[in-house]
Motif scaffolding. Structure first.
Motif, PDB file in Angstrom:
ATOM      1  N   LEU A   1       0.827  -1.205   0.000  1.00 44.75           N
ATOM      2  CA  LEU A   1       0.000   0.000   0.000  1.00 44.75           C
ATOM      3  C   LEU A   1       0.865   1.260   0.000  1.00 44.75           C
ATOM      4  N   VAL A   2       1.967   1.251   0.750  1.00 42.15           N
ATOM      5  CA  VAL A   2       2.884   2.392   0.752  1.00 42.15           C
ATOM      6  C   VAL A   2       3.468   2.602  -0.644  1.00 42.15           C
ATOM      7  N   LEU A   3       3.851   1.523  -1.300  1.00 39.41           N
ATOM      8  CA  LEU A   3       4.381   1.632  -2.667  1.00 39.41           C
ATOM      9  C   LEU A   3       3.320   2.157  -3.623  1.00 39.41           C
ATOM     10  N   ALA A   4       2.057   1.749  -3.420  1.00 39.68           N
ATOM     11  CA  ALA A   4       0.982   2.240  -4.276  1.00 39.68           C
ATOM     12  C   ALA A   4       0.786   3.747  -4.105  1.00 39.68           C
ATOM     13  N   VAL A   5       0.856   4.214  -2.872  1.00 38.83           N
ATOM     14  CA  VAL A   5       0.725   5.650  -2.611  1.00 38.83           C
ATOM     15  C   VAL A   5       1.854   6.414  -3.296  1.00 38.83           C
ATOM     16  N   ILE A   6       3.066   5.905  -3.188  1.00 35.90           N
ATOM     17  CA  ILE A   6       4.221   6.564  -3.819  1.00 35.90           C
ATOM     18  C   ILE A   6       4.053   6.605  -5.328  1.00 35.90           C
ATOM     19  N   PHE A   7       3.596   5.493  -5.912  1.00 36.04           N
ATOM     20  CA  PHE A   7       3.414   5.427  -7.366  1.00 36.04           C
ATOM     21  C   PHE A   7       2.387   6.459  -7.826  1.00 36.04           C
ATOM     22  N   VAL A   8       1.274   6.564  -7.107  1.00 36.60           N
ATOM     23  CA  VAL A   8       0.227   7.523  -7.489  1.00 36.60           C
ATOM     24  C   VAL A   8       0.742   8.958  -7.325  1.00 36.60           C
ATOM     25  N   MET A   9       1.504   9.224  -6.264  1.00 37.81           N
ATOM     26  CA  MET A   9       2.037  10.567  -6.051  1.00 37.81           C
ATOM     27  C   MET A   9       3.050  10.943  -7.128  1.00 37.81           C
ATOM     28  N   ILE A  10       3.845   9.979  -7.575  1.00 34.26           N
ATOM     29  CA  ILE A  10       4.793  10.252  -8.665  1.00 34.26           C
ATOM     30  C   ILE A  10       4.031  10.639  -9.925  1.00 34.26           C
ATOM     31  N   ASN A  11       2.940   9.944 -10.216  1.00 37.42           N
ATOM     32  CA  ASN A  11       2.137  10.281 -11.390  1.00 37.42           C
ATOM     33  C   ASN A  11       1.549  11.685 -11.271  1.00 37.42           C
ATOM     34  N   LEU A  12       1.127  12.074 -10.064  1.00 35.78           N
ATOM     35  CA  LEU A  12       0.606  13.421  -9.852  1.00 35.78           C
ATOM     36  C   LEU A  12       1.691  14.466 -10.092  1.00 35.78           C
ATOM     37  N   ILE A  13       2.880  14.216  -9.564  1.00 35.70           N
ATOM     38  CA  ILE A  13       3.991  15.158  -9.754  1.00 35.70           C
ATOM     39  C   ILE A  13       4.337  15.301 -11.232  1.00 35.70           C
ATOM     40  N   VAL A  14       4.330  14.174 -11.951  1.00 33.84           N
ATOM     41  CA  VAL A  14       4.612  14.220 -13.390  1.00 33.84           C
ATOM     42  C   VAL A  14       3.566  15.064 -14.115  1.00 33.84           C
ATOM     43  N   ASP A  15       2.295  14.903 -13.764  1.00 31.54           N
ATOM     44  CA  ASP A  15       1.240  15.699 -14.394  1.00 31.54           C
ATOM     45  C   ASP A  15       1.434  17.191 -14.136  1.00 31.54           C
ATOM     46  N   LEU A  16       1.838  17.534 -12.920  1.00 28.46           N
ATOM     47  CA  LEU A  16       2.071  18.946 -12.593  1.00 28.46           C
ATOM     48  C   LEU A  16       3.298  19.497 -13.312  1.00 28.46           C
ATOM     49  N   LEU A  17       4.279  18.647 -13.542  1.00 29.86           N
ATOM     50  CA  LEU A  17       5.480  19.089 -14.261  1.00 29.86           C
ATOM     51  C   LEU A  17       5.189  19.380 -15.729  1.00 29.86           C
ATOM     52  N   TYR A  18       4.133  18.756 -16.272  1.00 29.46           N
ATOM     53  CA  TYR A  18       3.771  19.033 -17.652  1.00 29.46           C
ATOM     54  C   TYR A  18       3.563  20.543 -17.870  1.00 29.46           C
ATOM     55  N   ALA A  19       2.808  21.154 -16.961  1.00 29.35           N
ATOM     56  CA  ALA A  19       2.498  22.578 -17.096  1.00 29.35           C
ATOM     57  C   ALA A  19       3.735  23.445 -16.910  1.00 29.35           C
ATOM     58  N   TRP A  20       4.686  22.970 -16.110  1.00 26.18           N
ATOM     59  CA  TRP A  20       5.917  23.729 -15.908  1.00 26.18           C
ATOM     60  C   TRP A  20       6.809  23.670 -17.152  1.00 26.18           C
TER      61      TRP A  20
END
Length: 336
Positions: A307-326
C-alpha cells in the motif's frame, strides 16, 4: 493549478481504498498459516488456535478488512507478526534504501538514455543511430538478475573495483539521520563514507537502471525526431543558432512531455520492482522486506508495504502531471 491538484488528491481516496481491498484479498489468498510460522511446526492445535484468536485471524474476512481499514485511517500500518514491532517504525530504513537506489538508477538511465536518444535522432539512419538503438535493444533485453551476477563476477570478484553487496562497509561507524546514506554522508561531511556509499550503490544502480535507460533512449529518439521536423526548429537553424542550442534548448525541451511520462512510470516501477536487484546485491530495501514477509506469511507487513508503494506510485504520477504545465506553458489545468 491548485484546484486541479486538490481534485487529484481527492481522487486518491477511492483509488487507495480499492487498492487496499485488492491487496488485502490477494494477501489472504496466499497459501500458508501465519500461526504456524510464528509458533513453529511443533505447536499444538490449541496453541495455533490461541495465536489465531489473538491476531484476529479466526474472525470473518470482512471483519478483518474493516479492522485493518480502521487502523489505516488512524495512521497505523499495523504490527509485524514476526518481529512484533510497529510497521511504521521499521519500514522507514527499507523504504529509504530502495528510494536511494531507485533515484541513482533513474539518474543513470536519464543521463545515458536521453543522450543516446538525442544522438540517434540527430544522426538518423547513420551508424551512430543504429549503434545507439542497438545499445538500447541490448539494455531492454538483458535480464536484471543476469546483469547483476555478471557485474558481481567481473567488477567485484575479478577486478575488485567495487563491493558486491550491502550499502556500506560494516567496519564504518554510522548513526543514520535520514537513512539516505548519500545525504547523511554530506550532512556528516564524511567524504570517505560518501565514497564507500557510492562504490556500494553503483553496481546495483547500473543493473536496475539498464532497462529504463533503454526505454528512455527509444522514447527520446522518437520524440526528438517528431520535434526536429517542426518549422520553428528549421527557423532556429536558419537564424544561425548553434546546433547544440537547437538540440538541447529548443528541441529537447519541446520533446520532454512523452519522455517525462516514461520517466515517471519507470521510477514508480523501480520503487516497487527492485526485489531482484536487492536480492542479488543483498540490498536491504522494501522489495526484500516484502519478499521476506511473504515467506513468513506476515500479512500486515505485506499489506502495508504494498500500500505504501501504491501511494508513492500515485504521487509520482501526480507530480509528473504537474510538471507538464511547468515544462510546457500551453498546458493549463482547470481551464477549458
Amino acid at each position: 493549478m491548485l484546484a486541479y491538484t486538490v481534485r487529484r488528491l481527492l481522487m486518491l481516496i477511492p483509488v487507495l481504498l480499492g487498492m487496499s481491498l485488492i491487496v488485502f484479498a490477494v494477501v489472504h489468498a496466499i497459501p500458508g498459516d501465519p500461526a504456524k510460522t510464528i509458533a513453529g511446526d511443533k505447536a499444538t492445535p490449541q496453541q495455533l488456535q490461541e495465536i489465531r484468536h489473538n491476531l484476529g485471524l479466526d474472525q470473518p474476512i470482512y471483519i478483518q478488512y474493516f479492522r485493518y481499514l480502521q487502523q489505516l485511517l488512524q495512521g497505523d500500518l499495523g504490527t509485524s507478526l514476526v518481529n512484533k514491532t510497529p510497521i511504521s517504525e521499521e519500514i522507514g530504513p527499507f523504504l529509504a534504501a530502495t528510494a536511494e537506489l531507485s533515484f541513482v538508477a533513474i539518474g543513470i538511465a536519464l543521463i545515458f538514455g536521453i543522450n543516446l536518444g538525442i544522438l540517434s535522432a540527430w544522426r538518423q539512419n547513420s551508424w551512430l543511430d543504429y549503434g545507439s538503438m542497438f545499445i538500447a535493444l541490448i539494455g531492454v533485453s538483458i535480464p536484471i538478475f543476469w546483469l547483476g551476477l555478471m557485474e558481481q563476477w567481473l567488477f567485484a570478484q575479478e577486478l575488485g573495483w567495487f563491493p558486491s553487496n550491502g550499502r556500506l562497509d560494516p567496519r564504518m561507524e554510522y548513526e543514520p539521520i535520514t537513512y539516505f546514506y548519500i545525504i547523511d554522508a554530506f550532512l556528516f561531511g564524511d567524504m570517505a563514507m560518501l565514497g564507500d556509499v557510492l562504490k556500494h550503490i553503483l553496481l546495483p544502480a547500473v543493473a536496475l537502471g539498464t532497462i529504463p535507460m533503454a526505454i528512455i533512449a527509444r522514447m527520446t529518439r522518437s520524440s526528438m525526431l517528431e520535434v526536429m521536423r517542426s518549422d520553428y526548429i528549421r527557423t532556429a537553424r536558419a537564424k544561425g543558432v548553434s546546433e547544440f542550442w537547437v538540440i538541447y534548448k529548443h528541441t529537447l525541451k519541446n520533446a520532454m512531455i512523452p519522455i517525462l511520462t516514461v520517466v515517471g512510470l519507470q521510477l514508480g516501477l523501480l520503487l516497487g520492482g527492485a526485489v531482484l536487484t536487492e536480492t542479488i546485491f543483498s540490498w536491504p530495501g522494501i522489495g526484500r522486506y516484502i519478499y521476506d514477509a511473504i515467506n513468513s506469511r506476515d500479512y500486515p507487513v505485506i499489506q502495508s508495504g504494498i500500500l505504501v508503494l501504491a501511494v508513492i506510485f500515485v504521487m509520482i504520477n501526480l507530480i509528473v502531471d504537474l510538471l507538464y504545465a511547468w515544462i510546457d506553458p500551453r498546458i493549463q489545468y482547470g481551464k477549458e
